[in-house]
Structures are given as structure tokens and as C-alpha cells.
Scaffold this motif. Sequence first.
Motif, PDB file in Angstrom:
ATOM      1  N   ILE A   1       0.745  -1.255  -0.270  1.00 29.78           N
ATOM      2  CA  ILE A   1      -0.098   0.130  -0.021  1.00 29.78           C
ATOM      3  C   ILE A   1       0.854   1.255   0.020  1.00 29.78           C
ATOM      4  N   ALA A   2       1.836   1.225   0.789  1.00 30.30           N
ATOM      5  CA  ALA A   2       2.803   2.359   0.953  1.00 30.30           C
ATOM      6  C   ALA A   2       3.322   2.688  -0.554  1.00 30.30           C
ATOM      7  N   LEU A   3       3.837   1.588  -1.028  1.00 24.48           N
ATOM      8  CA  LEU A   3       4.718   2.053  -2.333  1.00 24.48           C
ATOM      9  C   LEU A   3       3.684   2.440  -3.514  1.00 24.48           C
ATOM     10  N   ALA A   4       2.321   1.744  -3.439  1.00 27.33           N
ATOM     11  CA  ALA A   4       1.373   2.114  -4.571  1.00 27.33           C
ATOM     12  C   ALA A   4       1.156   3.577  -4.169  1.00 27.33           C
ATOM     13  N   VAL A   5       0.820   4.058  -2.994  1.00 27.72           N
ATOM     14  CA  VAL A   5       0.702   5.393  -2.780  1.00 27.72           C
ATOM     15  C   VAL A   5       1.567   6.513  -3.275  1.00 27.72           C
ATOM     16  N   LEU A   6       2.776   5.953  -2.916  1.00 23.87           N
ATOM     17  CA  LEU A   6       4.013   6.984  -3.148  1.00 23.87           C
ATOM     18  C   LEU A   6       4.275   6.906  -4.625  1.00 23.87           C
ATOM     19  N   ASN A   7       4.058   6.071  -5.235  1.00 22.53           N
ATOM     20  CA  ASN A   7       4.317   5.836  -6.783  1.00 22.53           C
ATOM     21  C   ASN A   7       3.150   6.811  -7.299  1.00 22.53           C
ATOM     22  N   TYR A   8       2.071   6.636  -6.799  1.00 18.81           N
ATOM     23  CA  TYR A   8       0.605   7.352  -7.381  1.00 18.81           C
ATOM     24  C   TYR A   8       1.179   8.948  -7.301  1.00 18.81           C
ATOM     25  N   LEU A   9       1.438   9.233  -6.017  1.00 18.91           N
ATOM     26  CA  LEU A   9       1.862  10.615  -5.743  1.00 18.91           C
ATOM     27  C   LEU A   9       3.159  11.366  -6.471  1.00 18.91           C
ATOM     28  N   SER A  10       4.134  10.390  -6.496  1.00 22.95           N
ATOM     29  CA  SER A  10       5.194  10.946  -7.209  1.00 22.95           C
ATOM     30  C   SER A  10       5.234  10.802  -8.843  1.00 22.95           C
ATOM     31  N   ASP A  11       4.308  10.127  -9.290  1.00 20.47           N
ATOM     32  CA  ASP A  11       4.070   9.701 -10.831  1.00 20.47           C
ATOM     33  C   ASP A  11       5.633   9.604 -11.547  1.00 20.47           C
ATOM     34  N   PRO A  12       6.036   8.618 -11.356  1.00 24.96           N
ATOM     35  CA  PRO A  12       7.599   8.535 -11.955  1.00 24.96           C
ATOM     36  C   PRO A  12       7.586   8.273 -13.455  1.00 24.96           C
ATOM     37  N   ASN A  13       6.573   8.090 -14.259  1.00 20.12           N
ATOM     38  CA  ASN A  13       6.515   7.789 -15.565  1.00 20.12           C
ATOM     39  C   ASN A  13       6.238   9.249 -16.085  1.00 20.12           C
ATOM     40  N   ARG A  14       5.846  10.349 -15.412  1.00 19.95           N
ATOM     41  CA  ARG A  14       5.576  11.454 -16.173  1.00 19.95           C
ATOM     42  C   ARG A  14       6.960  11.983 -16.794  1.00 19.95           C
ATOM     43  N   THR A  15       6.458  12.409 -18.009  1.00 21.11           N
ATOM     44  CA  THR A  15       7.532  13.103 -19.028  1.00 21.11           C
ATOM     45  C   THR A  15       7.260  14.529 -19.057  1.00 21.11           C
ATOM     46  N   GLU A  16       8.497  15.180 -19.155  1.00 21.71           N
ATOM     47  CA  GLU A  16       8.264  16.486 -19.362  1.00 21.71           C
ATOM     48  C   GLU A  16       8.011  16.915 -21.068  1.00 21.71           C
ATOM     49  N   ASP A  17       6.738  17.331 -21.446  1.00 16.84           N
ATOM     50  CA  ASP A  17       6.591  17.542 -22.797  1.00 16.84           C
ATOM     51  C   ASP A  17       7.290  18.744 -23.058  1.00 16.84           C
TER      52      ASP A  17
END
Length: 65
Positions: free
Chosen positions: A49-65
Motif C-alpha cells: 500500500i505504501a509503495l502504491a501510494v508513493l508511486n501514485y503521488l510521485s508519478d515516476p512515469n511522467r515525462t516533461e513535454d
Amino acid sequence: MYRRLDEWAWGLSRLRYALLTGVVAAVGSIAVSVAFGSPSYVFALGIGIALAVLNYLSDPNRTED
């Protein structure tokens, strides 16, 4: 195989990537704790749960367009 899996994971939505991370972490934690002889289901659930929440909040797959 790795490249296909990597491309597939990068293509997931923010929520699905977070859920995948949480499930993989929980299953990995259970596997390791069972291998050492003292399964800790509460810890596995908590880390998942902790890693799912942290990954959702940080959005590591976001790319700067």
C-alpha cells in the motif's frame, strides 16, 4: 523480453502503474518472508500500500513535454 515489459510498464496509466508496483512489492515481500520461514502478511500489505501510494503521488512515469 525485458524491453517489451519495460515498454508495457511505461505505457500504463498513473493508477495502474502504482497498483502494479504495490502488488509486485507485496508479493515479493511475502515470497522473501516465506523463504526465511516467518511470513509477515501485515508487513507485505503495508509495504504494498505504501509503495502504491508513493508511486501514485510521485508519478515516476511522467515525462516533461
